[in-house]
Design a protein around this motif. Sequence first.
Motif: not given
Length: 457
Positions: A177-182, A218-221, A237-238, A270-271
């Motif tokens: 899992i990654s994030t937008t704008r990353a 965090i809800d979408m995560m 991992a995130v 993992l983080l």
Amino acid sequence: MSIDYKQELKSKQNEQVSEYINRVLELIEKEEINEEEAAWITKETVDGFREHVNPGFLSYRKTVTKDGQFAAVEWSDNGSCFKDVNGKEYIDCLGGFGIYNVGHRNPKVLKAVTDQLKRQALHSQDLLDPLRAMLAKILADITPGDLKYAFFTNSGTESVEAALKLAKMYSERTTFISTTRAFHGKSLGSLSGTAKGMFRKPFLPLIPGFRHVPFGDIDMMRKTFEVCASVGEDVAAVILEPIQGEGGIILPPKNYLKQVRELCNQYGSLLIFDEVQTGMGRTGKMFAAELYEVVPDIICLAKAFGGGVMPAGAIVAREEVFKSWFPNPFMHTTTFGGNPLACAAAIATIGVLIEEKLPERAAEVGEYFLKELKQAAKGHEDKVQEIRGQGLMIGIEFHQDEIGYEVSKGMFDRGILVAGTLINSKTIRIEPALTISYEEVDQVIRNFKEVLEHVEG
């Protein structure tokens, strides 16, 4: 064409190349160059980019300068500044996107590298190299929590690649899992985590298994974790930047990173913290993880890790995670990662950061910088949307790309380099050396205010 004639042509070509090389080496050797030499360097640089590097860079440079200054060629640097071949000095508020945390050509880092160079430049690849062991011990001591084992790289994207491969070997899971704008880099693995479509589209399909969710949501995560578990695609991992850099200096909402840590614990994932830009004191702590009181399982470092002198990077991981590489340490390797020169630079850099209390200084100077920038922007709310940041990692967001572009140009013409281009100039970044003086900060503020007054909203 006869063999003799071909050999004669090749011999003449080699003579010309040797003459050219000698001229370049003579210029490198000089402490000062004259006007004629500066003109030659400029011409050779522009012609070389056009014919042999990438002509696109010339168009890029023209978009952030004016009146032909696209031919500005950097030549020397020191402290918080650099000079072009014509001797014009610039306050460096771009800082190589966060490379020069301890300043340009920090004397202690330079000394460590040159001292090591006198003895040995690169390692044999077979014997045990001492500086790698010593640097790994130092990292275990200064990184958060129980991070213990280090693997060394040459760049940020290589650090992310190493982290992703280590996470896969640890659990044999393949979902990330990654994030937008990353932004995590541009090699295929790290690019899979990067969110910017412009960089991704030409290379699709990328590495499978990556999901992107909105940064800070965090809800979408949580829902993504739940869905992945329900369909048998458990998350390995995130990967997150604690503060997003390329995304526009985006700070996480309160407790967001702690909540992500809790989700990772809950689902056995993992983080990974990508601290390539936030690490080494930039945000006011040695690592941004400390700001938010979160310990990742793997931390990625690069950029400022080599002290602005050597390309250097690293990942540091918990023993439980890293031990999947114990049985076969050759599962992931790099020829130049952890070389003696890079390790010497990193060791000296960490020494400077600690001894001169540069993380603390970044917090203090950054607070002043941020306050004064906001003050300078008053009355220009039609142009400036928001000014935000942490430590000496500051973003100025404008209402339109064109305004950011004009501000970047105006600052450059006044001898101040900031990160902002026509490609992505709605938010410009300010990431100077952590050694920048208050006088230099005030000079940047004055020029920013003057530029704003002349730019149309």
